[in-house]
Structures are given as structure tokens and as C-alpha cells.
Design a protein around this motif. Structure first.
Motif: not given
Length: 137
Positions: A70-75
Motif C-alpha cells: 500500500g502507500g500514503t502521501d505525507m508532507p
């Protein structure tokens, strides 16, 4: 660079030679002057047609297989604050199939299995060729 220029010059010379031979082979009405000229031209055309693919040539080429959980976006600010024991929430539900990528292209989905103390994947779905083409666009 000189080598490339020499290849271009040879390619131009060969093209001009073929065009001249074709001009000499035709009569003014567009028909071939003789049977030998026809056979020469058709032989050149046959030589230009692509041959059937020979898969033996590519069977030993290594590819990279990647399993994507899976993945995610984060600053970047949040990324820099991660520490040992931190939990990153992914965009998949528990139990969802993993993506199997070959050189970055999705080819299948599957589930994790354990084989003699090593992780593996059991393929549950192979992506159709149409879907693979769609993912390349």
C-alpha cells in the motif's frame, strides 16, 4: 559522433542505391520491365518484413518483481518526525490483495504466504493484457 555520421552516410547511400534499382526495374507505365526485376523487388520487400518474435532471446533477461502492500502521501514535515515504533497508515484495508509489479507495471494481485520460513505470494488474479496496456498510458 563520427561513427554515427558514417552510419547515416552509409544508410543514405544504400537508400539511394535501392531507389535507383527500383527506378530501373519499372517501365514508364509503372509495370516491371522483366520477371527478374520483380523478383528482386519482392525479395527486398520480404527482407524488410519483421520476423516472428523469437522469445528465446528474451527469456534470460532479468526483471524486477515488486510487491506493493500500500502507500500514503505525507508532507516532508511528518516524514522527518517518524521514529522507531511509529505507525504509518496505508491506503489499503487489512486483507486486501497485494499488487505484483514487474519493472513497475502491474501484472497480478495476490496474498502473502509463508513457505519454509520465507515470505512468498500466492497469485489470486492475473491482470489481463488490456488492463496492462491501460496502466502504461
Amino acid at each position: 559522433m563520427d561513427n554515427q555520421e558514417e552510419l547515416r552516410r552509409q544508410r543514405r547511400a544504400l537508400k539511394e542505391e535501392i531507389e535507383a534499382a527500383d527506378r530501373n526495374a519499372f517501365q514508364d507505365d509503372g509495370a516491371f520491365k522483366d520477371r527478374e526485376a520483380f523478383q528482386d523487388a519482392s525479395g527486398r520487400l520480404r527482407d524488410r518484413s519483421p520476423a516472428a518474435p523469437d522469445l528465446e532471446m528474451v527469456l534470460d533477461i532479468p526483471v524486477r518483481i515488486t510487491l506493493e502492500v500500500g502507500g500514503t502521501d505525507m508532507p516532508i514535515r511528518d516524514l522527518l518526525q517518524l521514529h522507531q515504533g511509529a505507525i504509518v497508515e496505508l491506503d489499503r484495508q487489512a486483507g486486501d490483495a497485494l499488487d505484483v509489479l514487474v519493472n513497475g507495471t502491474l501484472i497480478a494481485r495476490g496474498e502473502v504466504v509463508v513457505v519454509e520460513d520465507k515470505l512468498g505470494i500466492r497469485l489470486t488474479e492475473v491482470v489481463s493484457p488490456a488492463e496492462r496496456l491501460q496502466s502504461l498510458r
